[in-house]
Scaffold this motif. Structure first.
Motif, PDB file in Angstrom:
ATOM      1  N   MET A   1      53.765  57.713  47.410  1.00 33.67           N
ATOM      2  CA  MET A   1      54.092  56.553  48.110  1.00 33.67           C
ATOM      3  C   MET A   1      55.624  56.178  48.060  1.00 33.67           C
ATOM      4  O   MET A   1      56.379  56.752  47.127  1.00 33.67           O
ATOM      5  N   THR A   2      55.962  55.706  49.010  1.00 32.88           N
ATOM      6  CA  THR A   2      57.337  55.191  49.248  1.00 32.88           C
ATOM      7  C   THR A   2      57.724  53.719  49.468  1.00 32.88           C
ATOM      8  O   THR A   2      56.929  53.174  50.077  1.00 32.88           O
ATOM      9  N   GLU A   3      58.643  53.318  48.698  1.00 32.75           N
ATOM     10  CA  GLU A   3      58.892  51.787  48.890  1.00 32.75           C
ATOM     11  C   GLU A   3      59.816  51.574  50.004  1.00 32.75           C
ATOM     12  O   GLU A   3      60.715  52.503  50.355  1.00 32.75           O
ATOM     13  N   VAL A   4      59.293  50.397  50.891  1.00 37.94           N
ATOM     14  CA  VAL A   4      60.095  50.288  52.054  1.00 37.94           C
ATOM     15  C   VAL A   4      60.697  48.772  51.887  1.00 37.94           C
ATOM     16  O   VAL A   4      59.892  47.974  51.072  1.00 37.94           O
ATOM     17  N   VAL A   5      61.725  48.651  52.172  1.00 42.10           N
ATOM     18  CA  VAL A   5      62.559  47.424  52.125  1.00 42.10           C
ATOM     19  C   VAL A   5      62.818  46.747  53.375  1.00 42.10           C
ATOM     20  O   VAL A   5      63.484  47.443  54.231  1.00 42.10           O
ATOM     21  N   VAL A   6      62.374  45.566  53.789  1.00 42.36           N
ATOM     22  CA  VAL A   6      62.340  44.890  55.242  1.00 42.36           C
ATOM     23  C   VAL A   6      63.208  43.560  55.191  1.00 42.36           C
ATOM     24  O   VAL A   6      63.005  42.871  54.243  1.00 42.36           O
ATOM     25  N   GLY A   7      64.179  43.528  55.965  1.00 42.84           N
ATOM     26  CA  GLY A   7      64.846  42.298  56.056  1.00 42.84           C
ATOM     27  C   GLY A   7      63.891  41.304  57.230  1.00 42.84           C
ATOM     28  O   GLY A   7      63.534  42.006  58.328  1.00 42.84           O
ATOM     29  N   MET A   8      63.788  40.365  56.930  1.00 39.40           N
ATOM     30  CA  MET A   8      62.902  39.301  57.838  1.00 39.40           C
ATOM     31  C   MET A   8      63.749  37.947  58.109  1.00 39.40           C
ATOM     32  O   MET A   8      64.644  37.293  57.303  1.00 39.40           O
ATOM     33  N   GLY A   9      63.900  37.538  59.393  1.00 38.63           N
ATOM     34  CA  GLY A   9      64.453  36.309  59.840  1.00 38.63           C
ATOM     35  C   GLY A   9      64.025  35.694  60.992  1.00 38.63           C
ATOM     36  O   GLY A   9      63.568  36.488  61.853  1.00 38.63           O
ATOM     37  N   SER A  10      64.056  34.522  61.125  1.00 41.59           N
ATOM     38  CA  SER A  10      63.436  33.739  62.345  1.00 41.59           C
ATOM     39  C   SER A  10      64.269  32.438  62.419  1.00 41.59           C
ATOM     40  O   SER A  10      64.833  31.897  61.473  1.00 41.59           O
ATOM     41  N   ASN A  11      64.699  32.126  63.679  1.00 42.56           N
ATOM     42  CA  ASN A  11      65.121  30.866  63.979  1.00 42.56           C
ATOM     43  C   ASN A  11      64.443  29.988  64.850  1.00 42.56           C
ATOM     44  O   ASN A  11      64.953  28.876  65.414  1.00 42.56           O
TER      45      ASN A  11
END
Length: 160
Positions: free
Chosen positions: A1-11
């Motif tokens: 398994m690989t850890e994935v890190v995601v940035g999330m944004g909304s305006n």
């Protein structure tokens, strides 16, 4: 398994779109580690303030499949990818894929935004303080401590 890190944004209706995207990420990838949530002014264009956070999960999918899944979630939320700069219903940026350094012209990890924007680095440092940047080897806690925060205000909020 690989850890994935995601940035999330909304305006654009960020409370609705962030909640929906978190639900879709959990449905597709399973358990999520979610950072505190921040607001900050739009960067690079005039628009409503953004709501930003960082999310981590594990997957056995290849990097290209994860990227395609992120794009599907954006599209389901009404994301228009026609313009690079502008308001967004949902922006999902893969920041890290394990400790890989990868660039195929479309996917670039570690994403440069980690070292450039407070709205990416601060929440990343909060959920992964001891993890190390694959490019420079420094911990995210160290990187945040040394980060020039002037001109990049963040306000922690809750979506409750």
């Amino acid at each position: 398994m690989t850890e994935v890190v995601v940035g999330m944004g909304s305006n654009i209706e960020p409370e609705r779109h962030v909640r929906a995207a978190l639900g879709q990420l959990a449905e597709r990838f399973g358990a999520l580690d979610v950072s505190p949530i921040y607001t900050c002014p739009a960067v690079g264009f005039s628009g409503a303030d953004f709501v930003n956070l960082v999310v981590a999960f594990e997957t056995d999918e290849p990097i290209e499949t994860v990227q395609a899944g992120l794009r599907e979630i954006e599209a389901a939320g009404g994301r228009d990818r026609a313009g690079r700069d502008g308001s967004r219903t949902m922006d999902l940026d893969m920041l890290l894929f394990g400790d890989r350094v990868f660039d195929n012209g479309d996917i670039r990890v570690p994403r440069a935004d980690i070292l450039e924007y407070a709205f990416v680095l601060r929440p990343l440092a909060e959920i992964r303080p001891h993890a190390r940047h694959p490019g420079n080897g420094r911990s995210y806690r160290e990187l945040w401590a040394a980060f020039d925060r002037s001109g990049q205000p963040l306000t922690e909020i809750s979506l409750d």
